[in-house]
Scaffold this motif. Structure first.
Motif, PDB file in Angstrom:
ATOM      1  N   UNK A   1       0.830  -1.205   0.000  1.00 22.50           N
ATOM      2  CA  UNK A   1       0.000   0.000   0.000  1.00 22.50           C
ATOM      3  C   UNK A   1       0.868   1.259   0.000  1.00 22.50           C
ATOM      4  N   UNK A   2       1.864   1.298   0.867  1.00 21.66           N
ATOM      5  CA  UNK A   2       2.707   2.490   0.998  1.00 21.66           C
ATOM      6  C   UNK A   2       3.613   2.693  -0.216  1.00 21.66           C
ATOM      7  N   UNK A   3       3.859   1.630  -0.950  1.00 22.18           N
ATOM      8  CA  UNK A   3       4.756   1.759  -2.100  1.00 22.18           C
ATOM      9  C   UNK A   3       4.122   2.516  -3.257  1.00 22.18           C
ATOM     10  N   UNK A   4       2.807   2.669  -3.209  1.00 27.41           N
ATOM     11  CA  UNK A   4       2.106   3.340  -4.310  1.00 27.41           C
ATOM     12  C   UNK A   4       1.124   4.364  -3.738  1.00 27.41           C
ATOM     13  N   UNK A   5       1.447   5.656  -3.770  1.00 26.51           N
ATOM     14  CA  UNK A   5       0.562   6.696  -3.209  1.00 26.51           C
ATOM     15  C   UNK A   5      -0.853   6.665  -3.776  1.00 26.51           C
ATOM     16  N   UNK A   6      -1.006   6.126  -4.989  1.00 27.38           N
ATOM     17  CA  UNK A   6      -2.343   6.059  -5.585  1.00 27.38           C
ATOM     18  C   UNK A   6      -3.265   5.114  -4.823  1.00 27.38           C
ATOM     19  N   UNK A   7      -2.680   4.304  -3.939  1.00 26.20           N
ATOM     20  CA  UNK A   7      -3.498   3.398  -3.127  1.00 26.20           C
ATOM     21  C   UNK A   7      -4.492   4.160  -2.259  1.00 26.20           C
TER      22      UNK A   7
END
Length: 397
Positions: free
Chosen positions: A149-155
């Protein structure tokens, strides 16, 4: 009326439409709480209890009817004749559809655009995968999903379009965790999972059917937990984590999954499969994994057992499960529950202790559909409770 919180005996009896002696009977059975009026032999009666019994929903502090999680849903219809996903026959879908196409249906998204490229593999995720090998796949997922989740801000984009995009990513990453892979699935999930668990040739179709049939089953306790969390606004990764945590609850493990696994173990370790059914029935014991009315079996069970029969008709262990199914139906009138063939598939694939791993990939599609419906389809719910504990001492209210 004594005040806003209590009623006199006459007012309480009048609201209930009963006599004073009947009111006293309610009190003696602890259905209505009361307290003595200071300096008097009379008593006054807790208005909330009177309202509850008489069907008046407005409690002492409530100004409107209490809010609940949405009990209306347009996702899944369960009838005596079958299961329907947004109006489409789930059994018919299981004969040809992929989990991706069912996800697009349940999520109301474009099938072709839904599963594009996944987000890049996060470094933290790759490092953690190796260090968590002693955990179960569910435990690994609970630990790893926040990293993804944290690896992709679009989450954190909870708009309908953003949530669907993240849901497709999360689903494929979860499948990778179940398959113990370090790269998200880039091919149809049933094929990816079949390769990951070294399934026999052709068994990918069984996996596909199982994924589709397990996608949703309305408001089971785990799905309800997902909706409760989605009510406050969470990401797709957090919704999945909620479902996984709820699935490891002791009641679920003891009363459903754990008990069914043990029942299957008894069946497969017996000579012909029917002996454990006969013995348990003789002893008056329950039959975990067998529920309902044999005349109305779960259509999902019928569909997956038919597919297994075609693929494994000569398999000794599957024959034992079939004999147990017949014995339970004939002797106890209990049909085989869907959880049993789902567990059997995991057992057949060597997923000991994680027999529902494959099925859980399908279930996530339903969880995410319910999360979307709850968050995007209703306002924030603020439930109210009805206090049933001890009342404060007389005179303090």
């Amino acid at each position: 009326m004594e005040n806003d919180l209590f009623l006199s005996a006459d007012d309480a009896a009048a609201q209930l439409g009963v006599s004073i002696p009947t009111l006293y009977a309610y009190v003696s059975r602890k259905m209505i709480r009361s307290e003595q009026i200071e300096g008097s032999r009379k008593r006054r009666y807790w208005k909330a209890d009177i309202d509850r019994i008489s069907g008046v929903h407005a409690g002492p502090r409530a100004v409107e009817a209490p809010a609940h999680l949405a009990i209306e849903s347009s996702i899944t219809l369960i009838t005596e004749r079958g299961l329907f996903f947004r109006g489409q026959d789930a059994i018919a879908l299981s004969a040809h559809a992929s989990l991706e196409s069912v996800a697009a249906l349940l999520w109301q998204a474009d099938d072709e655009a839904l599963f594009g490229e996944t987000s890049p593999r996060p470094t933290e995720f790759l490092k953690a995968v190796t260090s968590l090998q002693t955990m179960t796949s569910s435990e690994r997922a609970i630990a790893l999903l926040p990293m993804l989740e944290r690896s992709n801000p679009k989450s954190y984009d909870l708009s309908p379009r953003g949530f669907v995009r993240t849901a497709s990513d999360a689903l494929r990453w979860y499948a990778a965790i179940i398959g113990n892979q370090k790269k998200a699935a880039e091919e149809p999930l049933h094929i990816f999972l079949a390769k990951s668990v070294n399934a026999p040739a052709g068994f990918d179709d069984i996996i596909r059917r199982l994924l589709v049939l397990s996608a949703d089953h309305e408001f089971d306790p785990v799905t309800y937990a997902v909706r409760a969390v989605a009510n406050v606004g969470v990401t797709a990764y957090q919704a999945i984590t909620t479902g996984l945590i709820a699935s490891t609850g002791q009641r679920f493990m003891a009363e459903r999954y754990g008990a069914a696994v043990r029942m299957l173990g008894e069946i497969l370790s017996s000579d012909d499969g029917s002996a454990p059914i006969l013995q348990r029935f003789k002893n008056g014991e329950s039959l975990p994994g067998f529920t309902g009315n044999a005349e109305q079996p779960d259509p999902r069970t019928v569909a997956i057992m038919a597919a297994l029969e075609q693929a494994l008709h000569s398999d000794a262990q599957f024959k034992k499960l079939s004999r147990a199914q017949a014995a339970a139906a004939e002797i106890a009138g209990k049909p085989l529950a869907f959880i049993m063939p789902a567990i059997f598939v995991g057992h057949f694939l060597g997923m000991r202790g994680e027999e529902l791993g494959i099925t859980s990939v399908g279930r996530i599609v339903g969880w995410l559909a319910h999360a979307m419906e709850q968050f995007h389809g209703s306002e924030l719910v603020r439930p109210r409770s009805a206090y049933v504990g001890l009342l404060p001492k007389a005179g303090s209210l």
